[in-house]
Design a protein around this motif. Structure first.
Motif, PDB file in Angstrom:
ATOM      1  N   GLY A  91      29.247   4.290 -22.727  1.00 33.53           N
ATOM      2  CA  GLY A  91      28.577   3.269 -22.048  1.00 33.53           C
ATOM      3  C   GLY A  91      29.212   2.928 -20.369  1.00 33.53           C
ATOM      4  N   PRO A 111      23.667  -1.250 -19.533  1.00 35.63           N
ATOM      5  CA  PRO A 111      24.669  -1.167 -20.627  1.00 35.63           C
ATOM      6  C   PRO A 111      23.825  -1.568 -21.797  1.00 35.63           C
ATOM      7  N   ALA A 171      24.665   3.361 -23.133  1.00 36.94           N
ATOM      8  CA  ALA A 171      23.735   3.021 -22.059  1.00 36.94           C
ATOM      9  C   ALA A 171      22.271   3.317 -21.982  1.00 36.94           C
TER      10      ALA A 171
END
Ligand code: ADP
Length: 534
Positions: free
Chosen positions: A471, A514, A520
């Protein structure tokens, strides 16, 4: 009593007033036996009563002694309303000092006529413009009287004012423009440069020179200047000729000029009139943009080759796999042929597989070569799904070696986009590689990369790459696309910044968000291709 004067008065007053009207009026001199004015006034009144000229008689104190019906009506009064009143009442407050001065002048210069233009005010407050002809006569008793004939010139005055305003408006435009104006003579030499040219970048000392005397590029681009001179000699207008010149301090500037020929009433050519603009800033900006574009293309190329270097192992594998299959199938083919009797059907099938694998290997090589080739941007209509599949094919092995599986959800109803295939593949490879690397530390869940394509609305195509990796942290989100930002020990930090500039050149957007859960999503938005309908 001074009969001589009275006679002069009677005659010249009639002539004077008659001269102020359009039609010729014959007025007999009329002198009362006692030399008084009264009869003369009556006589003039008869003559001018119905004449379309306003006529006033005013005494030295400025009181109206007489006015014709037409004159009074023009001002919205009856004659009776005006007689006995101060003549100043029919003038604007601010003009009254001028009126007094005029009356004083007339009184000082008996028998001389004077003319002026002034505004008069009607009873309803509206204003009209008149030209007044005035002259002082002496009455039989020697007292002066001012005779005034006024012509309504409001229409002419309004036309003049409109013309003056329009001239002023164009002068304002011209003087506030950053352009300057020029005129050349029949020999194409400068005869005039607009007055305000010293406030703009116009070069000095141009008078007497031709344009090709001024431009230092005239010798370097002879064909362009030959064409320009041919246009001038043909006396046709020209537009947007850009050439190099020098400003007042000798600094090089770029000038853009347009001009049109002008002729006299007989059609003889007199020269050209036109306008010049300093376009140095625009040209420098174009040059800078061009240089930037070239630098971006080179940078994109360098990073592409770097990526290919990183992908060598998986590309080699991609090629090795079909080659191994080709060898195995060729072996099998030989075995089928060596059988007794030879199994041609099976041999044929093996050869078909050989062709398929050979094509697969050559496809990989073609794609790698295309990526490595240094090429200028080539914008064509594209199917985004094809671009995605080709990019995925090149990183297939990379994904496999990192135990990453790919899930493709590609919309079957996707409008075409317009772009450069190689550059868009480069963007996708970059996003996929980043996704793979982001999932490197994932051991507690499957490493899955989802690649989706969909039509946003009528306007755009969306392609997204979603990973379930580390992320994006808060501090990084704003800096991801900044050149040289990297969190990787061996990262260069150029990938995303190049990707974003490539997508922007395509008129699209590249954004990062995110995920709700882990990882992501990088999303590319590209405008759909619109067919030229012409
Ligand atoms: P590099 O990969 O050389 O670092 P990039 O410009 O491609 O350069 O990426 C810049 C940074 O953005 C990475 O170092 C990383 O921190 C972050 N980043 C890129 N892609 C992802 C992703 N899928 N998940 C998390 N972070 C990412």
């Amino acid at each position: 009593m001074k009969p001589g004067r009275a006679a002069t008065f009677g005659k010249s007053a009639a002539q004077f007033l008659a001269g102020c009207v359009r039609q010729t009026v014959t007025v007999k001199p009329h002198i009362e036996p006692d030399g008084s004015l009264l009869e003369a006034v009556k006589q003039w009144q008869q003559v001018f009563e119905h004449n379309p000229v306003m006529y006033f008689m005013v005494d030295p104190a400025g009181t109206v002694i007489n006015v014709n019906t037409f004159g009074a009506a023009q001002l919205g009064y009856t004659a009776a309303e005006l007689i006995g009143r101060s003549v100043l009442d029919v003038f604007l407050e601010e003009d009254r000092a001028f009126v007094r001065a005029c009356v004083a002048l007339c009184l000082e210069t008996v028998d001389q006529s004077h003319t002026w233009e002034i505004r008069k005010v009607r009873k309803d407050g509206s204003v009209l413009w008149v030209r007044e002809n005035a002259k002082t006569m002496l009455r039989a008793d020697g007292g002066p009287i001012v005779l005034v004939a006024c012509e309504n010139i409001t229409e002419r005055k309004e036309a003049e004012n409109a013309l003056r305003e329009s001239e002023q408006r164009f002068r304002d435009y011209a003087e506030t423009a950053s352009d300057w104006f020029w005129e050349t003579g029949p020999d194409h030499r400068v005869t005039l440069i607009s007055e305000h040219s010293d406030t703009v970048a116009a070069p000095a000392g141009l008078i007497g020179l031709t344009r090709w005397d001024i431009a230092p590029d005239a010798d370097l681009e002879p064909e362009r200047w030959r064409q320009h001179r041919a246009a001038l000699d043909a006396h046709v207008p020209f537009r947007d000729l850009v050439y190099r010149s020098k400003d007042r301090s000798g600094q090089p500037i770029y000038v853009r000029t347009s001009g049109k020929p002008f002729f006299d009433a007989e059609g003889a050519f007199l020269g050209y009139r036109g306008v010049c603009t300093d376009v140095t800033a625009a040209i420098r900006a174009d040059q800078a943009e061009d240089a930037l574009r070239k630098a971006q293309v080179e940078l994109a190329h360098v990073t592409r080759v770097t990526t290919l270097g990183e992908l060598t192992a998986s590309i080699a594998h991609e090629i090795n796999q079909p080659l191994a299959a080709v060898i195995a199938n060729a072996d099998a083919c030989l075995t089928w042929l060596q059988r007794s009797p030879p199994d041609f059907k099976a041999a044929r099938r093996s050869v078909e597989w050989i062709i398929e694998d050979g094509t697969r290997a050559s496809d990989v090589i073609r794609r790698v070569r295309a990526l490595a080739k240094r090429s200028d941007i080539e914008m064509v209509p594209l199917d985004a799904n094809v671009v995605v599949r080709e990019a995925v094919a090149l990183v297939q092995r990379e994904m496999a070696s990192h135990a990453v599986s790919v899930r493709m959800e590609l919309s079957s109803a996707l409008p075409k986009i317009f772009g450069d295939r190689i550059q868009l593949q480069q963007v996708l490879i970059n996003l996929i590689k980043n996704g793979i690397e982001a999932m490197d530390g994932v051991h507690d869940r499957p490493r899955e990369l989802a690649i989706r394509s969909e039509a946003d609305d009528d306007e755009a195509v969306l392609v997204s790459v979603t990973d379930c990796g580390a992320g994006i942290c808060e501090q990084a989100i704003d800096r991801l696309f900044t050149p040289f930002f990297t969190t990787k020990s061996s990262g260069m930090g150029m990938g995303l910044s190049i990707c974003r500039s490539i997508i922007e050149v395509h008129g699209g957007r590249l954004s990062a968000v995110p995920n709700q859960g882990r990882g992501a999503t990088f999303q590319i938005t590209l405008p759909r291709h619109r067919e030229e309908t012409s």
